[in-house]
Scaffold this motif. Structure first.
Motif, PDB file in Angstrom:
ATOM      1  N   MET A  61       0.828  -1.206   0.000  1.00 52.67           N
ATOM      2  CA  MET A  61       0.000   0.000   0.000  1.00 52.67           C
ATOM      3  C   MET A  61       0.860   1.254   0.000  1.00 52.67           C
ATOM      4  O   MET A  61       0.626   2.193  -0.771  1.00 52.67           O
ATOM      5  N   ALA A  62       1.870   1.272   0.862  1.00 48.56           N
ATOM      6  CA  ALA A  62       2.749   2.440   0.934  1.00 48.56           C
ATOM      7  C   ALA A  62       3.493   2.645  -0.375  1.00 48.56           C
ATOM      8  O   ALA A  62       3.662   3.783  -0.843  1.00 48.56           O
ATOM      9  N   ALA A  63       3.937   1.553  -0.987  1.00 47.98           N
ATOM     10  CA  ALA A  63       4.671   1.660  -2.247  1.00 47.98           C
ATOM     11  C   ALA A  63       3.794   2.230  -3.356  1.00 47.98           C
ATOM     12  O   ALA A  63       4.214   3.123  -4.103  1.00 47.98           O
ATOM     13  N   VAL A  64       2.572   1.718  -3.477  1.00 48.53           N
ATOM     14  CA  VAL A  64       1.643   2.252  -4.481  1.00 48.53           C
ATOM     15  C   VAL A  64       1.396   3.738  -4.260  1.00 48.53           C
ATOM     16  O   VAL A  64       1.330   4.529  -5.200  1.00 48.53           O
ATOM     17  N   GLY A  65       1.284   4.122  -2.993  1.00 49.75           N
ATOM     18  CA  GLY A  65       0.886   5.487  -2.679  1.00 49.75           C
ATOM     19  C   GLY A  65       1.949   6.545  -2.832  1.00 49.75           C
ATOM     20  O   GLY A  65       1.644   7.676  -3.238  1.00 49.75           O
ATOM     21  N   ILE A  66       3.198   6.207  -2.540  1.00 55.80           N
ATOM     22  CA  ILE A  66       4.163   7.308  -2.450  1.00 55.80           C
ATOM     23  C   ILE A  66       5.423   7.166  -3.283  1.00 55.80           C
ATOM     24  O   ILE A  66       6.243   8.088  -3.294  1.00 55.80           O
ATOM     25  N   TYR A 125       4.736  -8.278  -3.869  1.00 57.62           N
ATOM     26  CA  TYR A 125       3.738  -7.215  -3.979  1.00 57.62           C
ATOM     27  C   TYR A 125       2.339  -7.804  -3.887  1.00 57.62           C
ATOM     28  O   TYR A 125       2.001  -8.764  -4.595  1.00 57.62           O
ATOM     29  N   ASP A 126       1.525  -7.237  -3.035  1.00 57.00           N
ATOM     30  CA  ASP A 126       0.142  -7.669  -2.863  1.00 57.00           C
ATOM     31  C   ASP A 126      -0.751  -6.766  -3.713  1.00 57.00           C
ATOM     32  O   ASP A 126      -0.871  -5.569  -3.447  1.00 57.00           O
ATOM     33  N   ALA A 127      -1.366  -7.343  -4.745  1.00 60.76           N
ATOM     34  CA  ALA A 127      -2.143  -6.553  -5.706  1.00 60.76           C
ATOM     35  C   ALA A 127      -3.362  -5.882  -5.084  1.00 60.76           C
ATOM     36  O   ALA A 127      -3.912  -4.946  -5.671  1.00 60.76           O
ATOM     37  N   ARG A 128      -3.781  -6.320  -3.902  1.00 57.85           N
ATOM     38  CA  ARG A 128      -4.905  -5.659  -3.235  1.00 57.85           C
ATOM     39  C   ARG A 128      -4.552  -4.246  -2.800  1.00 57.85           C
ATOM     40  O   ARG A 128      -5.430  -3.455  -2.422  1.00 57.85           O
ATOM     41  N   ALA A 129      -3.264  -3.932  -2.841  1.00 59.30           N
ATOM     42  CA  ALA A 129      -2.793  -2.644  -2.335  1.00 59.30           C
ATOM     43  C   ALA A 129      -3.371  -1.456  -3.087  1.00 59.30           C
ATOM     44  O   ALA A 129      -3.578  -0.390  -2.508  1.00 59.30           O
ATOM     45  N   LEU A 130      -3.626  -1.625  -4.392  1.00 61.35           N
ATOM     46  CA  LEU A 130      -4.118  -0.489  -5.182  1.00 61.35           C
ATOM     47  C   LEU A 130      -5.388   0.083  -4.589  1.00 61.35           C
ATOM     48  O   LEU A 130      -5.473   1.289  -4.309  1.00 61.35           O
ATOM     49  N   TRP A 131      -6.396  -0.748  -4.379  1.00 64.03           N
ATOM     50  CA  TRP A 131      -7.671  -0.233  -3.890  1.00 64.03           C
ATOM     51  C   TRP A 131      -7.639   0.011  -2.393  1.00 64.03           C
ATOM     52  O   TRP A 131      -8.329   0.913  -1.891  1.00 64.03           O
ATOM     53  N   THR A 200       1.933   2.903 -10.897  1.00 64.38           N
ATOM     54  CA  THR A 200       2.839   2.267  -9.942  1.00 64.38           C
ATOM     55  C   THR A 200       2.396   0.845  -9.649  1.00 64.38           C
ATOM     56  O   THR A 200       3.214  -0.082  -9.575  1.00 64.38           O
ATOM     57  N   HIS A 201       1.096   0.656  -9.485  1.00 63.02           N
ATOM     58  CA  HIS A 201       0.541  -0.679  -9.245  1.00 63.02           C
ATOM     59  C   HIS A 201       0.910  -1.638 -10.375  1.00 63.02           C
ATOM     60  O   HIS A 201       1.341  -2.780 -10.121  1.00 63.02           O
ATOM     61  N   LEU A 202       0.763  -1.198 -11.610  1.00 57.74           N
ATOM     62  CA  LEU A 202       1.033  -2.072 -12.745  1.00 57.74           C
ATOM     63  C   LEU A 202       2.500  -2.478 -12.808  1.00 57.74           C
ATOM     64  O   LEU A 202       2.834  -3.639 -13.084  1.00 57.74           O
ATOM     65  N   VAL A 203       3.377  -1.530 -12.528  1.00 57.81           N
ATOM     66  CA  VAL A 203       4.821  -1.831 -12.549  1.00 57.81           C
ATOM     67  C   VAL A 203       5.193  -2.769 -11.405  1.00 57.81           C
ATOM     68  O   VAL A 203       5.918  -3.754 -11.600  1.00 57.81           O
ATOM     69  N   LEU A 204       4.710  -2.480 -10.197  1.00 61.76           N
ATOM     70  CA  LEU A 204       5.039  -3.321  -9.049  1.00 61.76           C
ATOM     71  C   LEU A 204       4.480  -4.737  -9.216  1.00 61.76           C
ATOM     72  O   LEU A 204       5.132  -5.712  -8.850  1.00 61.76           O
TER      73      LEU A 204
END
Length: 230
Positions: A61-66, A125-131, A200-204
């Motif tokens: 989540m933090a990675a997607v966000g910042i 990476y946990d794909a649930r992080a995006l939402w 960011t989500h797609l790359v991670l």
């Protein structure tokens, strides 16, 4: 049954915890509790959870966000350092009214992205992080817009944050005038998802996502002559 081998070194856990043990009270005294509603500060707390629990979702989540916003922070800081104002989001780093120690703590913006990449590489990476992050970030934006001081608000202590998460524009001294405030908030929240979080989500997910079918791999251990399915 043998205990699982830790995925993260104890030295990292202790060092990161020690940093937060210093930063959190210093920030609280100087900036007040609302400072911890910034995306970057929330991300630090998510990192702490992941580092100790070794669960992938908080770090993801933090990675997607910042990750992308921190790149802009570094570019803005470099621009200010060279006398070329970009957005002005790092102007506080050059405020002589703030101690060097206080400003120095904010250099976590520079090393946090590398820590997050290390965490998602180790934990996957946990794909649930995006939402999960998007819901959290939008909630923080709404809190900042409706409950916290707007851009241009003059407070007795100038270090107390206004315009948290830039919900009134990029200039803390003046709200944006491009469009109505509610429309800007809607555009800003949508832009965060489309411009920052989704790419960011797609790359991670491509680089660090769990391999397909990982949960259904056959474990080497056998019970009664039959393979134990994971």
């Amino acid at each position: 049954m043998e205990a699982a081998t830790p995925k993260l070194p104890l030295a990292l856990k202790l060092a990161f915890t020690a940093f937060l043990a210093v930063m959190v009270p210093v920030y609280y005294v100087n900036y007040g509790p609302t400072n911890f509603l910034y995306f970057c500060d929330i991300s630090l707390l998510l990192c702490l959870i992941s580092i100790w629990t070794e669960r992938a979702l908080p770090a993801s989540m933090a990675a997607v966000g910042i990750l992308l916003p921190q790149v802009f922070w570094c570019l803005d800081f470099l621009g200010e350092l060279l006398g070329m104002r970009l957005v002005g989001m790092t102007g506080y780093m050059f405020d002589a009214n703030r101690s060097l120690f206080l400003r120095g703590l904010s250099f976590f913006h520079g090393w946090l992205p590398f820590l997050l990449l290390f965490l998602v590489k180790r934990l996957r990476y946990d794909a649930r992080a995006l939402w999960a992050w998007t819901g959290l970030a939008w909630g923080l934006c709404l809190v900042a817009y409706f409950l916290l001081p707007a851009a241009g608000t003059v407070l007795p202590d100038p270090k107390i944050p206004v315009n948290v998460n830039y919900v009134f524009g990029f200039d803390d001294a003046h709200p944006q005038t491009w469009m109505s405030a509610p429309m800007y908030l809607l555009v800003w929240m949508t832009g965060l998802l489309v411009v920052f979080y989704l790419p960011t989500h797609l790359v991670l997910r491509r680089l660090f996502g769990r391999p397909a079918g990982q949960k259904n791999q056959v474990e080497p251990a056998r019970l009664g002559g039959e393979p134990v399915l994971g």
